[in-house]
Design a protein around this motif. Sequence first.
Motif, PDB file in Angstrom:
ATOM      1  N   GLY A   1       0.782  -1.235   0.000  1.00 23.42           N
ATOM      2  CA  GLY A   1       0.000   0.000   0.000  1.00 23.42           C
ATOM      3  C   GLY A   1       0.809   1.278   0.000  1.00 23.42           C
ATOM      4  N   SER A   2       0.229   2.308   0.633  1.00 17.93           N
ATOM      5  CA  SER A   2       0.822   3.642   0.611  1.00 17.93           C
ATOM      6  C   SER A   2       0.658   4.335   1.952  1.00 17.93           C
ATOM      7  CB  SER A   2       0.159   4.488  -0.486  1.00 17.93           C
ATOM      8  OG  SER A   2      -1.228   4.627  -0.226  1.00 17.93           O
ATOM      9  N   LYS A   3       1.365   5.431   2.100  1.00 15.18           N
ATOM     10  CA  LYS A   3       1.295   6.280   3.298  1.00 15.18           C
ATOM     11  C   LYS A   3       1.081   7.723   2.847  1.00 15.18           C
ATOM     12  CE  LYS A   3       2.118   3.396   6.711  1.00 15.18           C
ATOM     13  NZ  LYS A   3       1.133   3.193   7.786  1.00 15.18           N
ATOM     14  N   PRO A   4       0.511   8.576   3.725  1.00 15.94           N
ATOM     15  CA  PRO A   4       0.347   9.984   3.346  1.00 15.94           C
ATOM     16  C   PRO A   4       1.686  10.643   3.029  1.00 15.94           C
ATOM     17  CG  PRO A   4      -0.932   9.488   5.316  1.00 15.94           C
ATOM     18  CD  PRO A   4      -0.063   8.294   5.058  1.00 15.94           C
TER      19      PRO A   4
ATOM     20  N   HIS B   1       1.339  -8.336 -16.447  1.00 14.25           N
ATOM     21  CA  HIS B   1       0.766  -9.361 -15.568  1.00 14.25           C
ATOM     22  C   HIS B   1       1.001  -9.021 -14.089  1.00 14.25           C
ATOM     23  CE1 HIS B   1       0.053 -11.705 -19.124  1.00 14.25           C
ATOM     24  NE2 HIS B   1       1.340 -11.787 -19.408  1.00 14.25           N
ATOM     25  N   LEU B   2       1.477  -7.806 -13.834  1.00 13.16           N
ATOM     26  CA  LEU B   2       1.796  -7.319 -12.484  1.00 13.16           C
ATOM     27  C   LEU B   2       2.902  -8.146 -11.828  1.00 13.16           C
ATOM     28  CD1 LEU B   2      -1.806  -6.452 -11.233  1.00 13.16           C
ATOM     29  CD2 LEU B   2      -0.248  -5.106 -12.636  1.00 13.16           C
ATOM     30  N   GLN B   3       3.766  -8.668 -12.690  1.00  9.97           N
ATOM     31  CA  GLN B   3       4.915  -9.461 -12.261  1.00  9.97           C
ATOM     32  C   GLN B   3       6.124  -8.533 -12.182  1.00  9.97           C
ATOM     33  OE1 GLN B   3       6.056 -12.289 -15.289  1.00  9.97           O
ATOM     34  NE2 GLN B   3       6.327 -13.909 -13.751  1.00  9.97           N
ATOM     35  N   THR B   4       6.887  -8.644 -11.106  1.00  2.63           N
ATOM     36  CA  THR B   4       8.105  -7.844 -10.974  1.00  2.63           C
ATOM     37  C   THR B   4       9.201  -8.444 -11.842  1.00  2.63           C
ATOM     38  OG1 THR B   4       9.076  -9.094  -9.128  1.00  2.63           O
ATOM     39  CG2 THR B   4       7.455  -7.384  -8.559  1.00  2.63           C
ATOM     40  N   ASN B   5      10.371  -7.867 -11.759  1.00  8.63           N
ATOM     41  CA  ASN B   5      11.507  -8.423 -12.514  1.00  8.63           C
ATOM     42  C   ASN B   5      11.933  -9.788 -11.986  1.00  8.63           C
ATOM     43  OD1 ASN B   5      12.446  -6.676 -10.221  1.00  8.63           O
ATOM     44  ND2 ASN B   5      14.420  -7.566 -10.776  1.00  8.63           N
ATOM     45  N   VAL B   6      11.450 -10.159 -10.793  1.00  7.26           N
ATOM     46  CA  VAL B   6      11.689 -11.508 -10.248  1.00  7.26           C
ATOM     47  C   VAL B   6      10.421 -12.319 -10.534  1.00  7.26           C
ATOM     48  CG1 VAL B   6      12.249 -12.848  -8.181  1.00  7.26           C
ATOM     49  CG2 VAL B   6      13.152 -10.508  -8.444  1.00  7.26           C
ATOM     50  N   LYS B   7      10.520 -13.373 -11.326  1.00 10.25           N
ATOM     51  CA  LYS B   7       9.344 -13.975 -11.964  1.00 10.25           C
ATOM     52  C   LYS B   7       8.295 -14.525 -11.000  1.00 10.25           C
ATOM     53  CE  LYS B   7      11.382 -18.553 -12.826  1.00 10.25           C
ATOM     54  NZ  LYS B   7      11.680 -19.554 -13.878  1.00 10.25           N
ATOM     55  N   ASN B   8       8.671 -14.917  -9.783  1.00  9.88           N
ATOM     56  CA  ASN B   8       7.674 -15.477  -8.853  1.00  9.88           C
ATOM     57  C   ASN B   8       7.112 -14.430  -7.889  1.00  9.88           C
ATOM     58  OD1 ASN B   8      10.278 -15.421  -7.452  1.00  9.88           O
ATOM     59  ND2 ASN B   8       9.190 -16.450  -5.777  1.00  9.88           N
ATOM     60  N   ILE B   9       7.521 -13.164  -8.072  1.00 14.70           N
ATOM     61  CA  ILE B   9       7.071 -12.092  -7.169  1.00 14.70           C
ATOM     62  C   ILE B   9       6.226 -11.087  -7.954  1.00 14.70           C
ATOM     63  CG2 ILE B   9       7.782 -10.246  -5.599  1.00 14.70           C
ATOM     64  CD1 ILE B   9      10.346 -11.839  -5.069  1.00 14.70           C
ATOM     65  N   TYR B  10       5.065 -10.762  -7.408  1.00 14.30           N
ATOM     66  CA  TYR B  10       4.118  -9.834  -8.030  1.00 14.30           C
ATOM     67  C   TYR B  10       3.875  -8.652  -7.087  1.00 14.30           C
ATOM     68  CZ  TYR B  10       3.131 -13.895 -11.006  1.00 14.30           C
ATOM     69  OH  TYR B  10       3.241 -14.957 -11.859  1.00 14.30           O
ATOM     70  N   ALA B  11       3.326  -7.587  -7.627  1.00 15.22           N
ATOM     71  CA  ALA B  11       2.989  -6.430  -6.793  1.00 15.22           C
ATOM     72  C   ALA B  11       1.685  -5.828  -7.294  1.00 15.22           C
ATOM     73  CB  ALA B  11       4.100  -5.392  -6.812  1.00 15.22           C
ATOM     74  N   ILE B  12       0.880  -5.319  -6.351  1.00 16.77           N
ATOM     75  CA  ILE B  12      -0.445  -4.792  -6.685  1.00 16.77           C
ATOM     76  C   ILE B  12      -0.758  -3.549  -5.845  1.00 16.77           C
ATOM     77  CG2 ILE B  12      -1.358  -7.067  -7.308  1.00 16.77           C
ATOM     78  CD1 ILE B  12      -2.721  -7.167  -4.561  1.00 16.77           C
ATOM     79  N   GLY B  13      -1.761  -2.789  -6.293  1.00 16.87           N
ATOM     80  CA  GLY B  13      -2.300  -1.693  -5.486  1.00 16.87           C
ATOM     81  C   GLY B  13      -1.461  -0.433  -5.505  1.00 16.87           C
ATOM     82  N   ASP B  14      -1.478   0.272  -4.387  1.00 21.32           N
ATOM     83  CA  ASP B  14      -0.837   1.587  -4.299  1.00 21.32           C
ATOM     84  C   ASP B  14       0.672   1.547  -4.473  1.00 21.32           C
ATOM     85  OD1 ASP B  14      -3.379   2.403  -3.725  1.00 21.32           O
ATOM     86  OD2 ASP B  14      -2.939   3.253  -1.761  1.00 21.32           O
TER      87      ASP B  14
END
Length: 466
Positions: A144-147, A299-312
């Motif tokens: 997520g995110s912070k102010p 596909h929301l996949q990072t440069n490391v193929k088994n790690i994904y990231a989503i959202g803020d």
Amino acid sequence: MNSYDVAIIGSGPGGYVAAIRCAQLGMKTAIIEKYATLGGTCLNVGCIPSKALLDSSHHYEDAVKHFEEHGIDIPGDIKVNLKQMIARKQSVVDQTTVGIEFLMKKNKIDVYQGIGAFKDATHITVTGEKTEEIEAKHIIIATGSKPSSLPFITLDKERVITSTEALKLKEIPKHLIVIGGGVIGLELGQVYRRLGSEVTVIEYMDRIIPTMDAGLSKELTKVFKKAKFNVNVSHKVKSVERNGDEVIVKADNKKGEEVEFKGDYCLVSVGRRPFTDGLNAEAAGVKLTDRGQIEVNEHLQTNVKNIYAIGDVIKGPMLAHKASEEGTLVAEVIAGQKPHIDYNLIPGVVYTWPEVAAVGKTEEELKEAGVAYKTGQFPMRALGRSRASMDLDGFVKVLADKTTDEILGVHMIGARAADMIAEVVVAMEYRASAEDIARMSHAHPTFAEATKEAALAATEDRALHI
């Protein structure tokens, strides 16, 4: 060491939805949350509590300003019990977070409380009351995110505050200065204006809600000024100082002249930043952009193929429902399915009253892209339903392709716009024309009739009721 098919770091609307979808698809799933309650910013200090206060303050304003006209007489003075209002807000939050706990148990998802940090690309160290390590074939980052703040501002969280503190004040400010004319600042500003605070909004851009269609900004500004907000656009804040119980904000206006504002509280609402503190992403080899976002592919996949990231924590608007859609997408990608998200069709909403909602392209974007378009607009005050409820402000605007009539964007401000926008999202998902909506029967009397009328206006300039 416990091993999982999927581990998710962060339990906000992206993380917990991803966990549920992974579990539904038969994957052994774990979720890691550093706070004592699940739900992330949205459920704990964002969407849900702010809507609770918006609703409570709306009831109060109706009682003070409109009940008499409706034929409702209340003997004695109507007073705000801020302590009870905040307590009710908290009870709504508590019910919602407990609901997420129930969903985790129902779907047999293991919950770890603590800070999740990468040891490497498949191992996470969870540091809470005890430190433990888990292993996962796939990992989803949903932190997520912070102010955000400005470099020269000291957030003391007492008088110079963020949205988190604004949701639990112990007194109604006499004069609340809001730095930032975006969604969060305007929603919380309206809460306290209704409760009796003087509210001053200071915005760097030349209009409030600057990312939305200019017509919406103009109409909302008109509504706010009618409610005696002090709205200052094209102002660059350069200092925020606290002197006892007074906060002094200095800014330069568009002429370059220094302007000074004095209040007893200052809400700093200049956006949010991706939150990756403590994640130790580098240990897994995950790349971050220079803006602190995590880089992902389609596909929301990072440069490391088994790690994904989503959202803020990744690119795009910081919206709870965007994060949820992305959480579902990643779960289905991991399961070998072929899901999709059309980012053009993720609606944006401002929960002021009147509400503001939009989906698709703005007029400014269409002009910049050189797209030939036509427009149809219909005022809410022309509706029987609006007159019946005394919600007369606002309009619906439909933008359609000049040649094909396909709907390219819809922008609305008015009562229940947050709910009304869903009809348009469905229509645009199926690539409907303005005429398609114009020829659909809409129940009478409803606010949604404004959408039909605006579509009629866009189709053949033949709105029926103006």
